[in-house]
Write a protein that holds these residues in place. Structure first.
Motif, PDB file in Angstrom:
ATOM      1  N   ALA A  36       0.829  -1.206   0.000  1.00 55.67           N
ATOM      2  CA  ALA A  36       0.000   0.000   0.000  1.00 55.67           C
ATOM      3  C   ALA A  36       0.862   1.253   0.000  1.00 55.67           C
ATOM      4  O   ALA A  36       1.963   1.269   0.531  1.00 55.67           O
ATOM      5  CB  ALA A  36      -0.914   0.009   1.217  1.00 55.67           C
ATOM      6  N   SER A  37       0.348   2.320  -0.596  1.00 53.27           N
ATOM      7  CA  SER A  37       1.006   3.616  -0.547  1.00 53.27           C
ATOM      8  C   SER A  37       0.274   4.507   0.447  1.00 53.27           C
ATOM      9  O   SER A  37      -0.778   4.153   0.962  1.00 53.27           O
ATOM     10  CB  SER A  37       0.995   4.271  -1.929  1.00 53.27           C
ATOM     11  OG  SER A  37      -0.327   4.625  -2.293  1.00 53.27           O
ATOM     12  N   ALA A  38       0.848   5.674   0.674  1.00 50.03           N
ATOM     13  CA  ALA A  38       0.254   6.574   1.665  1.00 50.03           C
ATOM     14  C   ALA A  38      -0.676   7.597   1.044  1.00 50.03           C
ATOM     15  O   ALA A  38      -1.104   8.534   1.707  1.00 50.03           O
ATOM     16  CB  ALA A  38       1.375   7.293   2.418  1.00 50.03           C
ATOM     17  N   SER A  40      -3.801   7.802   0.161  1.00 49.41           N
ATOM     18  CA  SER A  40      -5.166   8.038   0.625  1.00 49.41           C
ATOM     19  C   SER A  40      -5.267   8.268   2.132  1.00 49.41           C
ATOM     20  O   SER A  40      -6.346   8.338   2.681  1.00 49.41           O
ATOM     21  CB  SER A  40      -6.050   6.841   0.247  1.00 49.41           C
ATOM     22  OG  SER A  40      -5.555   5.660   0.857  1.00 49.41           O
ATOM     23  N   VAL A  41      -4.099   8.365   2.829  1.00 47.55           N
ATOM     24  CA  VAL A  41      -4.097   8.532   4.283  1.00 47.55           C
ATOM     25  C   VAL A  41      -3.734   9.972   4.623  1.00 47.55           C
ATOM     26  O   VAL A  41      -2.810  10.530   4.049  1.00 47.55           O
ATOM     27  CB  VAL A  41      -3.093   7.560   4.937  1.00 47.55           C
ATOM     28  CG1 VAL A  41      -3.128   7.686   6.450  1.00 47.55           C
ATOM     29  CG2 VAL A  41      -3.392   6.134   4.504  1.00 47.55           C
ATOM     30  N   LEU A  95       7.269   1.047   2.634  1.00 44.68           N
ATOM     31  CA  LEU A  95       5.984   1.235   1.956  1.00 44.68           C
ATOM     32  C   LEU A  95       4.809   0.917   2.879  1.00 44.68           C
ATOM     33  O   LEU A  95       3.810   1.639   2.898  1.00 44.68           O
ATOM     34  CB  LEU A  95       5.927   0.363   0.704  1.00 44.68           C
ATOM     35  CG  LEU A  95       6.825   0.791  -0.461  1.00 44.68           C
ATOM     36  CD1 LEU A  95       6.820  -0.273  -1.550  1.00 44.68           C
ATOM     37  CD2 LEU A  95       6.369   2.131  -1.024  1.00 44.68           C
ATOM     38  N   ALA A  96       4.940  -0.168   3.641  1.00 40.10           N
ATOM     39  CA  ALA A  96       3.832  -0.575   4.511  1.00 40.10           C
ATOM     40  C   ALA A  96       3.616   0.414   5.648  1.00 40.10           C
ATOM     41  O   ALA A  96       2.484   0.780   5.968  1.00 40.10           O
ATOM     42  CB  ALA A  96       4.086  -1.973   5.060  1.00 40.10           C
ATOM     43  N   SER A  98       4.586   3.596   5.732  1.00 40.60           N
ATOM     44  CA  SER A  98       4.085   4.833   5.122  1.00 40.60           C
ATOM     45  C   SER A  98       2.596   4.731   4.838  1.00 40.60           C
ATOM     46  O   SER A  98       1.833   5.682   5.047  1.00 40.60           O
ATOM     47  CB  SER A  98       4.837   5.122   3.820  1.00 40.60           C
ATOM     48  OG  SER A  98       6.202   5.387   4.061  1.00 40.60           O
ATOM     49  N   GLY A  99       2.182   3.568   4.345  1.00 38.17           N
ATOM     50  CA  GLY A  99       0.771   3.359   4.053  1.00 38.17           C
ATOM     51  C   GLY A  99      -0.090   3.369   5.298  1.00 38.17           C
ATOM     52  O   GLY A  99      -1.208   3.878   5.301  1.00 38.17           O
ATOM     53  N   GLU A 100       0.437   2.794   6.398  1.00 39.11           N
ATOM     54  CA  GLU A 100      -0.312   2.753   7.659  1.00 39.11           C
ATOM     55  C   GLU A 100      -0.460   4.146   8.268  1.00 39.11           C
ATOM     56  O   GLU A 100      -1.521   4.500   8.792  1.00 39.11           O
ATOM     57  CB  GLU A 100       0.404   1.839   8.660  1.00 39.11           C
ATOM     58  CG  GLU A 100       0.306   0.356   8.351  1.00 39.11           C
ATOM     59  CD  GLU A 100      -0.861  -0.299   9.060  1.00 39.11           C
ATOM     60  OE1 GLU A 100      -1.517   0.378   9.873  1.00 39.11           O
ATOM     61  OE2 GLU A 100      -1.105  -1.481   8.796  1.00 39.11           O
ATOM     62  N   GLY A 102       0.502   7.280   6.776  1.00 39.05           N
ATOM     63  CA  GLY A 102       0.363   8.439   5.908  1.00 39.05           C
ATOM     64  C   GLY A 102       1.560   9.359   5.992  1.00 39.05           C
ATOM     65  O   GLY A 102       1.488  10.537   5.628  1.00 39.05           O
ATOM     66  N   SER A 185       4.088   0.667  13.221  1.00 39.17           N
ATOM     67  CA  SER A 185       3.216   1.828  13.032  1.00 39.17           C
ATOM     68  C   SER A 185       2.482   2.179  14.316  1.00 39.17           C
ATOM     69  O   SER A 185       2.344   3.358  14.674  1.00 39.17           O
ATOM     70  CB  SER A 185       2.213   1.554  11.909  1.00 39.17           C
ATOM     71  OG  SER A 185       2.873   1.337  10.674  1.00 39.17           O
TER      72      SER A 185
END
Length: 204
Positions: A36-38, A40-41, A95-96, A98-100, A102, A185
Motif C-alpha cells: 500500500a502507498s500513503a 489516501s491517508v 511502503l507498509a 508509510s501506508g499505515e 500516511g 506503526s
C-alpha cells in the motif's frame, strides 16, 4: 569434403543451443510489489525514517534460501529475489509503514526544517522460508524521535502458513512483513501521542 567437415561443427552448435534452451529459467520475486502507498491517508504531521535493515548472513543472498528438513537448508539458484533480502525487507517495511501512517519516509532525503522525524531501525533475527508450510519473520526494531534520547525497542514475530509453491511462499512473507509493519506503526503512533509501549502481538 567441405560438407563432411562442416557437419560436426553444425551438430555441436545445435547441441549447445539445445542445452541453453533446456536450462530452467530464473524467476525473480519482490516483497514490496503490491504494498500500500500513503496516498489516501491524511498527513499525520510527522515524517518517518526507515533505516537500513540487517538480516542473518545465511539468507543475505539473492537466491531463495529454504528450509527443507531438520537443520537443513537449500539455496535455490533459479528462484531469486529482485534485490538483496535486506533491501527487499527495508523497502517493503517503508511502503507498509508509510501506508499505515500516511507519513513520508525521508531516509536519505533532507526533511523540512524543524520537522518531527521518527527513526526506525530493524534487525531481522530470523527470515525463514518453508515452502508449503510457513513463512516466518522475527525482528527486533526500535523507534525514536530524532533529537530525543528516548528509544522504544520491541520485538515482533510473524509466522504465516503458506500453500505449496514459491509464489505462495512470497505472499506469506508479505503478510508477515505487513504484520511487523503494523506493530511498528502502532509504536510510532504511541510515541507521537506520548504513550510509548510495545504492541502486543501473537506469533501465529
Amino acid at each position: 569434403m567441405m560438407r563432411w567437415h562442416a557437419f560436426p561443427f553444425a551438430a555441436a552448435a545445435a547441441l549447445t543451443l539445445a542445452g541453453c534452451a533446456s536450462a530452467p529459467p530464473e524467476r525473480f520475486y519482490s516483497l514490496s510489489n503490491g504494498m500500500a502507498s500513503a496516498a489516501s491517508v491524511p498527513d499525520p504531521g510527522y515524517y518517518i525514517e526507515v533505516q537500513n535493515v540487517s538480516v542473518p548472513q545465511q539468507v543475505a543472498r539473492s537466491q531463495l534460501v529454504v528450509t527443507s528438513g531438520e537443520g537443513r537448508i537449500d539455496v535455490l539458484e533459479q528462484e531469486r529475489w529482485s534485490s538483496p533480502p535486506a533491501s527487499e525487507i527495508g523497502q517493503a517495511l517503508s511502503l507498509a509503514i508509510s501506508g499505515e501512517l500516511g507519513a513520508i519516509d525521508v531516509f536519505r532525503t533532507q526533511p523540512p526544517e524543524k520537522a518531527v522525524v521518527y527513526r526506525i531501525s530493524t534487525g531481522v533475527l530470523r527470515f525463514e522460508s518453508a515452502p508449503g508450510k510457513y513463512a516466518l519473520l522475527d525482528a527486533v526494531w526500535s523507534v525514536r524521535q530524532a533529537g530525543s534520547t528516548q528509544v522504544l525497542t520491541c520485538r515482533s514475530t510473524a509466522r504465516e502458513e503458506v500453500a505449496a509453491g514459491f509464489d505462495a511462499l512470497v505472499i506469506g512473507h508479505r503478510r508477515a512483513l505487513a504484520r511487523v509493519a503494523a506493530d511498528i506503526s502502532r509504536a510510532v503512533r504511541g510515541l507521537a501521542a506520548g504513550k510509548a509501549s510495545c504492541p502486543q502481538t501473537a506469533a501465529s
